[in-house]
Design a protein around this motif. Sequence first.
Motif, short mmCIF file in Angstrom:
data_model
loop_
_atom_site.label_atom_id
_atom_site.label_comp_id
_atom_site.label_asym_id
_atom_site.label_seq_id
_atom_site.Cartn_x
_atom_site.Cartn_y
_atom_site.Cartn_z
N ALA A 189 0.82 -1.22 0.00
CA ALA A 189 0.00 0.00 0.00
C ALA A 189 0.84 1.26 0.00
N LYS A 190 2.03 1.21 0.58
CA LYS A 190 2.86 2.42 0.68
C LYS A 190 3.97 2.43 -0.36
N LYS A 197 -1.25 -1.17 -4.84
CA LYS A 197 -2.03 -0.29 -3.95
C LYS A 197 -3.52 -0.59 -4.08
N GLN A 201 -6.05 -1.94 -1.11
CA GLN A 201 -7.32 -1.29 -0.76
C GLN A 201 -8.48 -2.27 -0.91
N LYS A 254 -4.60 4.87 8.12
CA LYS A 254 -4.17 6.18 7.62
C LYS A 254 -2.70 6.15 7.25
N PHE A 255 -1.90 5.53 8.10
CA PHE A 255 -0.46 5.44 7.82
C PHE A 255 -0.22 4.75 6.48
N SER A 257 -2.14 4.95 4.01
CA SER A 257 -2.91 5.70 3.00
C SER A 257 -4.06 4.87 2.44
N LEU A 258 -4.64 4.05 3.26
CA LEU A 258 -5.83 3.29 2.85
C LEU A 258 -7.07 3.99 3.38
N THR A 259 -8.18 3.85 2.68
CA THR A 259 -9.44 4.46 3.08
C THR A 259 -10.32 3.42 3.75
#
Lengths: 331, 96
Positions: A189-190, A197, A201, A254-255, A257-259
Amino acid sequence: MYAQMVKSTGKGVQALEDMSPQDRAFQERIDRGEKIEPKDWMPDAYRKNLIRQIGQHAHSEIVGQLPEGNWITRAPTLERKANLLAKVQDEAGHGLYLYCAAETLGVSRDELFEMLHCGKMKYSSIFNYPTLTWADMGAVGWLVDGAAIMNQVPLQRTSYGPYARAMVRICKEESFHQRQGYHIMIKMAKEGTADQKRMAQDAFNRFWYPALMMFGPSDKDSVHSAQSMAWKIKMNTNDELRQKFVDETVPQAKFLSLTVPDERLMFNEETGHYDYSEPDWNEFMDVISGNGPCNTDRLEARKKAWREGSWVREGMMAHADKKAQCKIAAE
Amino acid sequence: MTKSKEWPLWEVFIRGQHGMSHRHVGSLHAVDAEHAIKNARDVYTRRNEGVSIWVVEAENISASSPSDKGPLYEPARDKVYRHPTFYDLPEEAGNM
């Protein structure tokens, strides 16, 4: 959680003064924080409830190997493969610790397996969801093991000695499971490509609500909780643990960057907690009663392993008996 | 389902790295002692927990009964003079 919806056999919680002297002495031992050990006197309902709960917990560890076992041969690197193998092996070990704890209550290992195979005993609903991509290994370690830890840490203080001791061992080993999952998520994800990514998600979207369901029904619908809490075989309510999980997991997402797949999710300044949407409880009831996407596969895999392993179990026992006979004859 | 004979239960004891006594860690099922040690290695020493394993078949263990707690352990309770702190010594005597 790993033991969701454990049906209690008691008829609600009795007040101390309404109990028989024996029941009352037992409850007072628990209230004082004493551990109950296998040979101690205990009410029948306490014994039955614990067998159900520990059995369900053990079955979850064993069935829980299947969704991850699915990816061992397809792990992207040798290192990831070794990590996943070690994790799945741990789950087998955890199942064994728990079966032994259940057996101290007078049920046999074979009886426990039979109850799983005929559907009389359940395992956690979470393992009836499929693991579709490698990102699911990240989501499962991070979310499923994360939720399991949240439930198991307080259970180290549960009133039944053998259960508490099994929990201590399990908790020591479990933290690596969650970390290896989160590590996979960080890579994808990062640090991953756009496709990776998207996969991360997607895995998060599919496992978020099933992970929330692991804590069991909402407190207002949780009919079996009060007695279990009085006996200290359940230490927190379902909603307490679920809230704790949400509060810890949202910043981790959040770290990455996932919703979080919940439009209503918001930090509530007043309570200091995140407000979130409840999972679809109809789906939960459906999955737990056998109609999830993988229920049939999971149970069939367990029954097949039991069936096809029977010649090994019987052969080894016969060989050991024969060796013992020869030894007696030689003496 | 054919009813087969269940493997017997064994209790497992492990000595850790630092020269302590063997300590009970749990139990498992196995057909004989050799098998029990092999299984104990897999189930209870996945993280270097031990340097030595003992196994004993559970049915060979004799245990005290919970109802004997009183007669067995009560008598020790009023013998506080068995503990070093019972004896007040003057500071001049130094560490003892």
